[in-house]
Design a protein around this motif. Structure first.
Motif, short mmCIF file in Angstrom:
data_model
loop_
_atom_site.label_atom_id
_atom_site.label_comp_id
_atom_site.label_asym_id
_atom_site.label_seq_id
_atom_site.Cartn_x
_atom_site.Cartn_y
_atom_site.Cartn_z
N MET A 28 -2.13 -10.63 3.72
CA MET A 28 -3.10 -10.86 2.66
C MET A 28 -3.39 -9.55 1.93
O MET A 28 -2.88 -8.50 2.30
CB MET A 28 -4.37 -11.45 3.23
N ASN A 29 -4.20 -9.62 0.88
CA ASN A 29 -4.66 -8.46 0.09
C ASN A 29 -3.57 -7.83 -0.76
O ASN A 29 -3.59 -6.64 -1.00
CB ASN A 29 -5.29 -7.38 0.99
N LYS A 30 -2.63 -8.62 -1.27
CA LYS A 30 -1.57 -8.05 -2.11
C LYS A 30 -1.53 -8.75 -3.47
O LYS A 30 -0.51 -8.74 -4.16
CB LYS A 30 -0.22 -8.21 -1.38
N ASN A 31 -2.61 -9.39 -3.90
CA ASN A 31 -2.59 -10.14 -5.15
C ASN A 31 -3.26 -9.45 -6.33
O ASN A 31 -2.77 -9.52 -7.44
CB ASN A 31 -3.21 -11.52 -4.95
N HIS A 32 -4.39 -8.82 -6.12
CA HIS A 32 -5.07 -8.16 -7.24
C HIS A 32 -5.85 -6.96 -6.73
O HIS A 32 -5.92 -6.71 -5.53
CB HIS A 32 -5.98 -9.15 -7.99
N ILE A 33 -6.40 -6.19 -7.66
CA ILE A 33 -7.08 -4.92 -7.36
C ILE A 33 -6.14 -4.01 -6.56
O ILE A 33 -6.46 -3.53 -5.49
CB ILE A 33 -8.43 -5.13 -6.62
N LEU A 34 -4.96 -3.79 -7.13
CA LEU A 34 -3.94 -3.02 -6.43
C LEU A 34 -4.01 -1.53 -6.74
O LEU A 34 -3.42 -0.73 -6.02
CB LEU A 34 -2.55 -3.56 -6.77
N ASN A 35 -4.73 -1.14 -7.81
CA ASN A 35 -4.70 0.28 -8.19
C ASN A 35 -5.51 1.16 -7.24
O ASN A 35 -5.27 2.35 -7.18
CB ASN A 35 -5.16 0.48 -9.63
N LYS A 36 -6.44 0.62 -6.47
CA LYS A 36 -7.18 1.45 -5.51
C LYS A 36 -6.50 1.51 -4.14
O LYS A 36 -6.90 2.27 -3.30
CB LYS A 36 -8.62 0.98 -5.36
N LYS A 37 -5.46 0.68 -3.94
CA LYS A 37 -4.75 0.69 -2.67
C LYS A 37 -3.60 1.69 -2.76
O LYS A 37 -2.93 1.79 -3.78
CB LYS A 37 -4.20 -0.71 -2.35
N GLU A 40 1.58 3.48 0.10
CA GLU A 40 2.04 3.18 1.46
C GLU A 40 1.45 1.86 1.96
O GLU A 40 2.14 1.05 2.57
CB GLU A 40 1.62 4.32 2.39
N ARG A 41 0.17 1.64 1.67
CA ARG A 41 -0.49 0.41 2.10
C ARG A 41 0.14 -0.82 1.44
O ARG A 41 0.39 -1.83 2.09
CB ARG A 41 -1.97 0.50 1.73
N LYS A 42 0.44 -0.71 0.13
CA LYS A 42 1.05 -1.83 -0.58
C LYS A 42 2.47 -2.10 -0.07
O LYS A 42 2.90 -3.24 0.02
CB LYS A 42 1.07 -1.56 -2.08
N ARG A 43 3.17 -1.03 0.28
CA ARG A 43 4.53 -1.18 0.80
C ARG A 43 4.49 -1.89 2.15
O ARG A 43 5.32 -2.75 2.43
CB ARG A 43 5.16 0.20 0.94
N LYS A 44 3.51 -1.57 2.98
CA LYS A 44 3.39 -2.24 4.29
C LYS A 44 3.00 -3.70 4.14
O LYS A 44 3.35 -4.53 4.98
CB LYS A 44 2.37 -1.50 5.15
N LEU A 45 2.26 -4.03 3.08
CA LEU A 45 1.83 -5.41 2.87
C LEU A 45 2.99 -6.31 2.46
O LEU A 45 2.88 -7.53 2.54
CB LEU A 45 0.73 -5.47 1.81
N ARG A 46 4.09 -5.73 1.99
CA ARG A 46 5.26 -6.54 1.63
C ARG A 46 5.90 -7.18 2.84
O ARG A 46 6.51 -8.23 2.75
CB ARG A 46 6.32 -5.67 0.95
#
Length: 70
Positions: A28-37, A40-46
């Motif tokens: 979860m948490n990979k749909n919106h408000i991505l600029n503050k993440k 590395e965190r976004k890559r792990k969420l994939r």
């Protein structure tokens, strides 16, 4: 008695593994408000993950008998 219907929302979110022992899910948490993440965190969420063992029985009931999706 009519057939049991599988849960439409659960069908889209969960999929049993090939052997049917575990259930795969997306993070979860990979749909919106991505600029503050962080990047590395976004890559792990994939990467996918597995449903917690305590929840598996309930999810299998939602997606159909024996964990097979319809």
């Amino acid at each position: 008695m009519p057939k049991m219907k599988s849960h439409s929302g659960a069908k889209k979110r969960f999929k049993p593994t090939k052997g049917g022992t575990r259930i795969k899910r997306a993070c979860m948490n990979k749909n919106h408000i991505l600029n503050k993440k962080s990047r590395e965190r976004k890559r792990k969420l994939r990467q996918g993950d597995y449903v917690a063992s305590g929840q598996e029985r309930m999810i299998k009931g939602l997606i159909g008998a024996g964990g097979k999706s319809n």
